[in-house]
Motif scaffolding. Structure first.
Motif, PDB file in Angstrom:
ATOM      1  N   TYR A 393       0.845  -1.184   0.000  1.00 33.64           N
ATOM      2  CA  TYR A 393       0.000   0.000   0.000  1.00 33.64           C
ATOM      3  C   TYR A 393       0.879   1.231   0.000  1.00 33.64           C
ATOM      4  CZ  TYR A 393       0.871   0.582   5.012  1.00 33.64           C
ATOM      5  OH  TYR A 393       1.461   0.759   6.237  1.00 33.64           O
ATOM      6  N   CYS A 394       0.264   2.381  -0.212  1.00 38.24           N
ATOM      7  CA  CYS A 394       0.991   3.651  -0.241  1.00 38.24           C
ATOM      8  C   CYS A 394       0.439   4.596   0.817  1.00 38.24           C
ATOM      9  CB  CYS A 394       0.870   4.317  -1.616  1.00 38.24           C
ATOM     10  SG  CYS A 394       1.594   3.350  -2.953  1.00 38.24           S
ATOM     11  N   GLN A 395       1.352   5.221   1.547  1.00 42.15           N
ATOM     12  CA  GLN A 395       0.994   6.272   2.500  1.00 42.15           C
ATOM     13  C   GLN A 395       2.137   7.272   2.554  1.00 42.15           C
ATOM     14  OE1 GLN A 395      -0.016   4.472   6.345  1.00 42.15           O
ATOM     15  NE2 GLN A 395      -2.111   5.188   6.053  1.00 42.15           N
ATOM     16  N   GLY A 396       1.793   8.553   2.529  1.00 36.62           N
ATOM     17  CA  GLY A 396       2.811   9.580   2.635  1.00 36.62           C
ATOM     18  C   GLY A 396       3.897   9.451   1.596  1.00 36.62           C
ATOM     19  N   GLN A 397       3.511   9.128   0.367  1.00 33.51           N
ATOM     20  CA  GLN A 397       4.443   8.957  -0.746  1.00 33.51           C
ATOM     21  C   GLN A 397       5.498   7.888  -0.459  1.00 33.51           C
ATOM     22  OE1 GLN A 397       4.700  13.595  -1.319  1.00 33.51           O
ATOM     23  NE2 GLN A 397       5.596  12.585  -3.084  1.00 33.51           N
ATOM     24  N   ARG A 398       5.105   6.907   0.318  1.00 29.58           N
ATOM     25  CA  ARG A 398       5.970   5.769   0.583  1.00 29.58           C
ATOM     26  C   ARG A 398       5.218   4.493   0.230  1.00 29.58           C
ATOM     27  NH1 ARG A 398      10.511   4.730   3.814  1.00 29.58           N
ATOM     28  NH2 ARG A 398      10.522   6.890   4.547  1.00 29.58           N
ATOM     29  N   VAL A 399       5.890   3.570  -0.423  1.00 33.72           N
ATOM     30  CA  VAL A 399       5.299   2.280  -0.789  1.00 33.72           C
ATOM     31  C   VAL A 399       5.664   1.271   0.299  1.00 33.72           C
ATOM     32  CG1 VAL A 399       5.157   0.470  -2.520  1.00 33.72           C
ATOM     33  CG2 VAL A 399       5.560   2.840  -3.228  1.00 33.72           C
ATOM     34  N   TYR A 400       4.656   0.714   0.952  1.00 34.05           N
ATOM     35  CA  TYR A 400       4.876  -0.246   2.026  1.00 34.05           C
ATOM     36  C   TYR A 400       4.559  -1.660   1.552  1.00 34.05           C
ATOM     37  CZ  TYR A 400       5.022   3.730   5.217  1.00 34.05           C
ATOM     38  OH  TYR A 400       5.345   4.898   5.853  1.00 34.05           O
ATOM     39  N   ARG A 401       5.219  -2.641   2.175  1.00 29.71           N
ATOM     40  CA  ARG A 401       4.986  -4.032   1.811  1.00 29.71           C
ATOM     41  C   ARG A 401       5.128  -4.918   3.039  1.00 29.71           C
ATOM     42  NH1 ARG A 401      10.297  -3.847  -1.977  1.00 29.71           N
ATOM     43  NH2 ARG A 401      11.682  -2.937  -0.438  1.00 29.71           N
ATOM     44  N   THR A 402       4.373  -5.992   3.070  1.00 26.00           N
ATOM     45  CA  THR A 402       4.450  -6.910   4.201  1.00 26.00           C
ATOM     46  C   THR A 402       5.277  -8.139   3.878  1.00 26.00           C
ATOM     47  OG1 THR A 402       2.360  -7.952   3.537  1.00 26.00           O
ATOM     48  CG2 THR A 402       2.241  -6.161   5.145  1.00 26.00           C
ATOM     49  N   GLU A 403       5.623  -8.336   2.622  1.00 27.24           N
ATOM     50  CA  GLU A 403       6.496  -9.449   2.258  1.00 27.24           C
ATOM     51  C   GLU A 403       7.932  -8.936   2.172  1.00 27.24           C
ATOM     52  OE1 GLU A 403       7.090 -12.914  -1.146  1.00 27.24           O
ATOM     53  OE2 GLU A 403       6.104 -11.021  -1.666  1.00 27.24           O
ATOM     54  N   GLU A 404       8.794  -9.430   3.048  1.00 27.41           N
ATOM     55  CA  GLU A 404      10.167  -8.950   3.077  1.00 27.41           C
ATOM     56  C   GLU A 404      10.876  -9.160   1.743  1.00 27.41           C
ATOM     57  OE1 GLU A 404      12.133  -7.375   5.371  1.00 27.41           O
ATOM     58  OE2 GLU A 404      10.261  -6.965   6.413  1.00 27.41           O
ATOM     59  N   ALA A 405      10.563 -10.269   1.052  1.00 25.08           N
ATOM     60  CA  ALA A 405      11.259 -10.598  -0.187  1.00 25.08           C
ATOM     61  C   ALA A 405      10.691  -9.876  -1.408  1.00 25.08           C
ATOM     62  CB  ALA A 405      11.212 -12.108  -0.422  1.00 25.08           C
ATOM     63  N   ALA A 406       9.615  -9.127  -1.243  1.00 29.58           N
ATOM     64  CA  ALA A 406       8.996  -8.454  -2.390  1.00 29.58           C
ATOM     65  C   ALA A 406       9.965  -7.459  -3.005  1.00 29.58           C
ATOM     66  CB  ALA A 406       7.719  -7.744  -1.955  1.00 29.58           C
TER      67      ALA A 406
END
Length: 445
Positions: A393-406
């Protein structure tokens, strides 16, 4: 930041942020370019780019379309791209066989999950709705879908009457017409949605019992049955906007059962099944909405079969007129309805979940409590990651991910990649081919 005027004209500072895509069909046409191509039908794969790079030929990537057989199907809401092997007559035979199988699956999925029409020999959702209190034997795919809904604790499938109200809103051709059906702005419409949602949320009022030998029974309370008669309600069980998650899983299963695993199937509304087990590289563009602009935020690369679900509170393609309404004020109504209030609700502008094991329906049902909520709870997405359902997902112009290997590459101006939390995917997938052709294609990106 760019700003969109009421008439759809862009007032851009220079230099402006990356790609932006028009939100409303009542404004100017969607911006051209690669990002638009991904969203026109919300599908995966610019296959024709490969054909041009590889010099054509009988084999290679093809778009397989459901045939016009005189039977209704939902193939028009999907794009199916398949990598055909060989050349000459063998290719034509394979295309014909694959087309027949794909068409048959799309026809049957349309019939099986339909809530408004009977089809001979098929006990579908409509049959269940019209026979409350009666035990009906259904096909394995429908039984499994109803079991998955029940096992997840989902109650959205009982919002059929509310979905009818929203369907009228989305079909409105002007704000004046929309006012009659908008539960946020019309007190009468709002009260009706709340009342219908209250029944949907109550297992004592409406539920589907799962019996032995694939039998199911719709149970209605006397109070709800009387309310339904008074208000002309006949659609008690309806997958609504969730339907294509179950359709795509059904069709993917039918393809895999016959050994067809070198393809990608996507729907316009954000569901994608990549069946390819050969280990080739794929890319998935990431987007984010800020105010009334859509920004390209980056690209997710992966190389495994995957089921993807993209949820968004804004329209992105022409078919989205079926599930969204944008007021002249810029307010947007969307299909994700809260079963407690009867109002559409989203905790984020966009959220994507994916799984390497489960299908789209399982991913969707896991995301619903997080996305259709008053506030965003990233810790809930971390919990899903432990179950093999990952998010971006994106918040504050940052792309977040829950999969470490992504692997998120080509993060665009103003955006940064992070390894902390959840989704912002789109249902477009681009196959990277090997060798010089692949390098040329990547260069175009």
């Amino acid at each position: 930041m760019g700003k969109m005027t009421r008439r759809g004209n862009w007032d851009l500072p220079h230099p402006g942020p990356v790609e932006k895509i028009q939100l409303s069909e009542r404004h100017i046409r969607l911006r051209t370019g690669l990002a638009v191509l991904f969203f026109v039908i919300g599908a995966s794969a610019l296959i024709y780019g490969f054909l041009g790079l590889l010099g054509g030929g009988d084999g290679g990537w093809r778009e397989i379309t459901a045939s016009s057989t005189g039977k209704e199907h939902c193939g028009g809401e999907f794009v199916f791209q398949y990598d055909i092997e060989g050349d000459g007559p063998a290719v034509r035979t394979q295309v014909r066989q694959l087309t027949d199988l794909y068409t048959e699956a799309m026809v049957h999925a349309y019939q099986l999950f339909h809530s408004q029409s009977f089809f001979e020999g098929v006990n579908n959702l409509h049959a269940i709705n019209r026979c409350p209190g009666e035990a009906l034997t259904v096909e394995p795919a429908l039984y499994e879908a109803l079991w998955l809904l029940q096992e997840s604790g989902c109650r959205e499938q009982y919002l059929g009457p509310v979905y009818v109200q929203y369907g009228n809103l989305f079909a409105a051709e002007s704000d004046e017409q929309a006012m009659e059906f908008d539960p946020f702005l019309n007190p009468e419409a709002g009260a009706a949605c709340r009342e219908m949602a209250a029944y949907a949320a109550d297992p004592a009022a409406v539920r589907v019992e799962l019996l032995e030998d694939r039998q199911v029974r719709l149970v209605l309370s006397d109070e709800y049955a009387g309310y339904a008669r008074e208000n002309g309600i006949t659609e008690f069980v309806d997958l609504g906007w969730m339907r294509n998650a179950f359709v795509i899983d059904y069709v993917a299963q039918a393809l895999e059962a016959q050994g067809y695993t070198r393809g990608v199937l996507s729907s316009y509304d954000g569901f994608t099944r990549n069946l390819d087990r050969r280990g080739g590289g794929y890319a998935y563009p990431l987007f984010d909405r800020r105010e009334q602009n859509i920004y390209e935020a980056g690209i997710l690369e992966y190389n495994r079969p995957v089921s993807m679900v993209f949820l968004r509170d804004y329209p992105m393609n022409r078919l989205d007129t079926l599930q969204y309404y944008e007021w002249e004020s810029g307010e947007i109504r969307f299909p994700y309805v809260d079963v407690e209030s009867g109002l559409c609700k989203a905790a984020l502008h966009n959220l994507v979940g994916y799984s390497y094991e489960g299908g789209c329906a399982r991913v969707l049902l896991s995301l619903l409590p997080v996305y259709v909520a008053d506030s965003f709870a990233p810790e809930a997405l971390q919990g899903l990651a432990e179950e093999g359902i990952y998010s971006i997902y994106c918040q504050g112009q940052r792309v977040y991910r829950t999969e470490e290997a992504a692997e998120i590459v080509e993060v665009h101006d103003g955006y940064r990649a992070s390894r902390k939390a959840a989704p912002c995917l789109i249902s477009g997938i681009l196959k990277f081919v090997a060798g010089e052709a692949g390098d040329a294609l990547k260069a175009r990106l």
